[in-house]
Design a protein around this motif. Structure first.
Motif, short mmCIF file in Angstrom:
data_model
loop_
_atom_site.label_atom_id
_atom_site.label_comp_id
_atom_site.label_asym_id
_atom_site.label_seq_id
_atom_site.Cartn_x
_atom_site.Cartn_y
_atom_site.Cartn_z
N GLY A 74 23.39 27.55 36.24
CA GLY A 74 24.76 27.14 35.98
C GLY A 74 25.69 28.33 35.95
N GLY A 75 25.11 29.54 35.77
CA GLY A 75 25.89 30.76 35.87
C GLY A 75 27.08 30.80 34.94
N ALA A 76 28.28 30.96 35.53
CA ALA A 76 29.51 31.17 34.76
C ALA A 76 29.79 30.02 33.79
CB ALA A 76 30.69 31.35 35.71
N VAL A 77 29.46 28.79 34.19
CA VAL A 77 29.65 27.65 33.29
C VAL A 77 28.90 27.87 31.99
CG1 VAL A 77 29.19 25.18 32.96
CG2 VAL A 77 30.06 26.00 35.16
N LYS A 78 27.68 28.39 32.10
CA LYS A 78 26.85 28.61 30.91
C LYS A 78 27.35 29.80 30.08
CE LYS A 78 24.12 25.20 31.56
NZ LYS A 78 24.21 24.04 30.65
N TYR A 79 27.89 30.84 30.74
CA TYR A 79 28.42 31.97 29.96
C TYR A 79 29.58 31.50 29.09
CZ TYR A 79 26.60 34.29 34.24
OH TYR A 79 25.85 34.68 35.31
N ILE A 80 30.48 30.70 29.68
CA ILE A 80 31.65 30.21 28.96
C ILE A 80 31.24 29.23 27.87
CG2 ILE A 80 33.75 28.81 29.19
CD1 ILE A 80 34.28 30.25 31.81
N GLU A 81 30.30 28.35 28.20
CA GLU A 81 29.81 27.37 27.23
C GLU A 81 29.16 28.07 26.04
OE1 GLU A 81 26.20 24.30 27.43
OE2 GLU A 81 27.78 23.79 28.87
N TYR A 82 28.36 29.08 26.32
CA TYR A 82 27.65 29.83 25.28
C TYR A 82 28.64 30.51 24.33
CZ TYR A 82 24.26 33.12 23.23
OH TYR A 82 23.46 33.83 22.36
N THR A 83 29.73 31.02 24.87
CA THR A 83 30.68 31.80 24.08
C THR A 83 31.75 30.93 23.42
OG1 THR A 83 30.41 33.59 25.69
CG2 THR A 83 32.20 33.82 24.12
N TYR A 84 32.27 29.96 24.16
CA TYR A 84 33.45 29.22 23.69
C TYR A 84 33.18 27.75 23.35
CZ TYR A 84 35.75 33.26 25.88
OH TYR A 84 36.14 34.52 26.23
N GLY A 85 32.05 27.20 23.80
CA GLY A 85 31.76 25.80 23.51
C GLY A 85 31.68 24.94 24.76
N LYS A 86 31.30 23.68 24.55
CA LYS A 86 31.04 22.74 25.66
C LYS A 86 32.28 22.45 26.51
CE LYS A 86 26.71 21.02 25.50
NZ LYS A 86 25.83 20.88 26.67
N LEU A 87 33.43 22.20 25.87
CA LEU A 87 34.62 21.78 26.62
C LEU A 87 35.10 22.86 27.60
CD1 LEU A 87 36.87 19.84 27.34
CD2 LEU A 87 38.11 20.58 25.28
N PRO A 88 35.28 24.12 27.17
CA PRO A 88 35.68 25.15 28.14
C PRO A 88 34.67 25.31 29.28
CG PRO A 88 36.03 25.95 25.92
CD PRO A 88 35.25 24.67 25.80
N GLY A 89 33.38 25.22 28.96
CA GLY A 89 32.35 25.30 30.00
C GLY A 89 32.47 24.16 30.98
N PHE A 90 32.71 22.95 30.44
CA PHE A 90 32.90 21.78 31.31
C PHE A 90 34.12 21.95 32.21
CE2 PHE A 90 35.35 17.90 32.01
CZ PHE A 90 34.46 17.18 32.80
N LEU A 91 35.21 22.49 31.64
CA LEU A 91 36.45 22.65 32.43
C LEU A 91 36.25 23.56 33.64
CD1 LEU A 91 39.28 22.83 29.72
CD2 LEU A 91 38.76 20.96 31.31
N LEU A 92 35.40 24.58 33.48
CA LEU A 92 35.09 25.42 34.65
C LEU A 92 34.33 24.61 35.69
CD1 LEU A 92 34.91 27.95 36.33
CD2 LEU A 92 33.03 28.74 34.88
N GLY A 93 33.32 23.86 35.25
CA GLY A 93 32.56 23.02 36.17
C GLY A 93 33.46 21.99 36.85
N TRP A 94 34.39 21.43 36.08
CA TRP A 94 35.36 20.47 36.61
C TRP A 94 36.27 21.14 37.66
CZ3 TRP A 94 37.20 15.56 36.83
CH2 TRP A 94 38.55 15.37 37.09
N ALA A 95 36.80 22.32 37.29
CA ALA A 95 37.69 23.04 38.21
C ALA A 95 36.96 23.43 39.50
CB ALA A 95 38.26 24.29 37.53
N GLN A 96 35.69 23.81 39.37
CA GLN A 96 34.91 24.13 40.56
C GLN A 96 34.70 22.90 41.43
OE1 GLN A 96 31.41 25.93 38.74
NE2 GLN A 96 32.07 27.96 39.35
N SER A 97 34.49 21.75 40.79
CA SER A 97 34.20 20.51 41.51
C SER A 97 35.41 19.93 42.22
CB SER A 97 33.62 19.45 40.56
OG SER A 97 32.40 19.88 40.00
N VAL A 98 36.59 20.02 41.57
CA VAL A 98 37.78 19.34 42.14
C VAL A 98 38.80 20.29 42.75
CG1 VAL A 98 37.54 17.36 40.59
CG2 VAL A 98 39.01 19.26 39.92
N ILE A 99 38.66 21.61 42.48
CA ILE A 99 39.60 22.57 43.08
C ILE A 99 38.87 23.63 43.90
CG2 ILE A 99 41.39 24.32 42.66
CD1 ILE A 99 42.09 22.89 40.07
#
Length: 443
Positions: A74-99
């Motif tokens: 999951g790479g960057a999604v997991k780094y952000i999730e580990y540091t900031y929580g589930k929602l910010p990690g999800f938002l990166l995955g979302w942004a990667q998926s739709v943008i």
């Protein structure tokens, strides 16, 4: 378990090759037009490419610390999730998926079509239909299985280095047809220096895109603590030199007025250097390079919504995690990704799409750079096989560079930045709705 069983077989040269293959794509051929249109001078054009390379180097060295400390799928999604929580990690995955991935696919399809139309002197009305057909063909290739897509990637990886090498090696020794002055560094035309620098720097970032994935091989390297920083430093430094040289050649070959905003600049510069037939052969090589970059983004992109679906983090997760029976590919995710890309092809342009995806990704990049500082303080005992050198100087340079890109883009391209932020924030209600649906189902 799978992550712990990865074999440590990648050498320094293997990691160096991965960096080169990940970062070098289509941007080097086609972002010159946008950089020049903002800079309006050879000196600022070259400076923007050098500065972009320095920022990318600092970003790559910084993010690699997290890649070795948190080596999770999951790479960057997991780094952000580990540091900031589930929602910010999800938002990166979302942004990667739709943008991020759809915009890359749309932009590269448009650029492939533009070059194809130019090469074969086809009517401009065919540009969008050819772009749609190109994106669809690559999606179909990927739906035929990972092996087919990987073979195509290997073939185009070799081919894409050929036009770069030819343009640089031959172009440097050709007599100049346009004057190139590297000093003083100043903006041309009526642009202010800050506006010109921010626009041209943002444009270079698409060509340097891919640095976020350079740490992904850390878990399979023999000596990540020693070889990873070397591979990143050597790889990104070499890429910066190549990008600066190829743009120097373009500036030598064509007047700045002919480069500005001209997506066919690489093709026309090649014709100037090699003659009409040689220019066409180089353009064919560039087309293959673009197709390969398009394949790489398609292959990686369809796995992001699939990965989110495996963790039940998006609506319709049952559909998104479906694999085709014969080829074992997440085909629903592939179809979803192409449909978004197709809409973007119909609505956007190459520069608009690439600038938006770069802006959005740098929002999350800042979170990643900040995560290095936060975890150093919060979890000093965390196992870090590799630590960013000259800490905290390099992370701070990466943060300041990212802030400059984001703030200036926000003021100079407000609509573009607002659309990117808006689509990203749409992920919040999606996340909360999905959370409620999961809670309701579990009752």
């Amino acid at each position: 378990m799978g992550e712990k069983q990865l074999k440590r077989e990648i050498s320094l040269f293997g990691a160096f090759s991965t960096v080169m293959g990940t970062v070098i794509g289509a941007g080097v051929f086609f972002k010159t037009a946008s950089v020049v249109s903002f800079a309006q001078s050879p000196s600022l054009t070259i400076f923007a490419w050098i500065l972009g390379g320095v920022l990318t180097l600092c970003a790559g060295l910084t993010s690699a610390e997290l890649a070795t400390a948190i080596p999770k799928t999951g790479g960057a999604v997991k780094y952000i999730e580990y540091t900031y929580g589930k929602l910010p990690g999800f938002l990166l995955g979302w942004a990667q998926s739709v943008i991020y991935f759809p915009a890359n696919i749309a932009a590269l399809s448009i650029i492939f079509s533009t070059q194809f139309v130019h090469l074969f002197h086809l009517p401009d009305e065919l540009l969008i239909p050819i772009a749609l057909a190109t994106g669809l063909s690559v999606t179909i290739v990927n739906l035929l299985g990972t092996k087919v897509a990987a073979n195509l990637q290997s073939f185009t990886l070799v081919i894409k280095m050929v036009p770069i090498a030819l343009i640089v090696l031959v172009g440097l020794f050709m007599p100049a047809t346009a004057e190139v002055s590297l000093f003083p560094i100043k903006a041309g035309g009526d642009n202010s220096f800050i506006h010109a620098l921010s626009g041209s720097l943002l444009a270079t970032m698409f060509a340097y895109d891919g640095w976020l994935g350079v740490g992904a091989v850390a878990g399979e390297m023999k000596r990540p603590e020693k070889d990873l920083p070397k591979a990143i430093f050597l790889g990104l430094s070499f890429i910066t030199v190549v990008y600066v040289l190829i743009n120097f050649v373009f500036l030598k070959a064509l007047p700045i007025e002919q480069l500005s905003g001209n997506l066919n600049a690489a093709s026309e510069a090649s014709s100037q250097i090699f003659g009409a037939m040689g220019g066409k052969l180089v353009t064919i090589g560039i087309l293959i390079s673009v197709y390969g970059a398009l394949n790489g983004y398609t292959m990686t992109g369809i796995r992001v919504p699939y990965a989110l679906a495996l963790e039940e983090m998006i609506p319709f997760s049952q559909q998104f995690k479906k694999l085709s029976t014969r080829f074992v590919v997440p085909y629903v995710a592939g179809i979803f990704q192409f449909n978004i890309a197709a809409i973007m092809m119909l609505l956007g342009s190459f520069d608009l799409l690439t600038d938006m995806l770069v802006f959005v990704m740098w929002l999350f990049s800042l979170l990643i750079f900040g995560a290095v500082l936060i975890l150093r303080k919060k979890e000093p005992e965390l196992n870090r096989p590799y630590k960013v050198p000259f800490y905290p100087v390099i992370p701070i340079i990466a943060i300041l560079g990212g802030l400059f890109i984001l703030i200036t883009t926000l003021f100079t391209q407000t609509l573009l930045a607002s659309i990117g932020i808006g689509i990203t924030l749409l992920g919040i209600p999606v996340y909360l709705l999905n959370k409620k649906i999961k809670a309701f189902k579990s009752k």
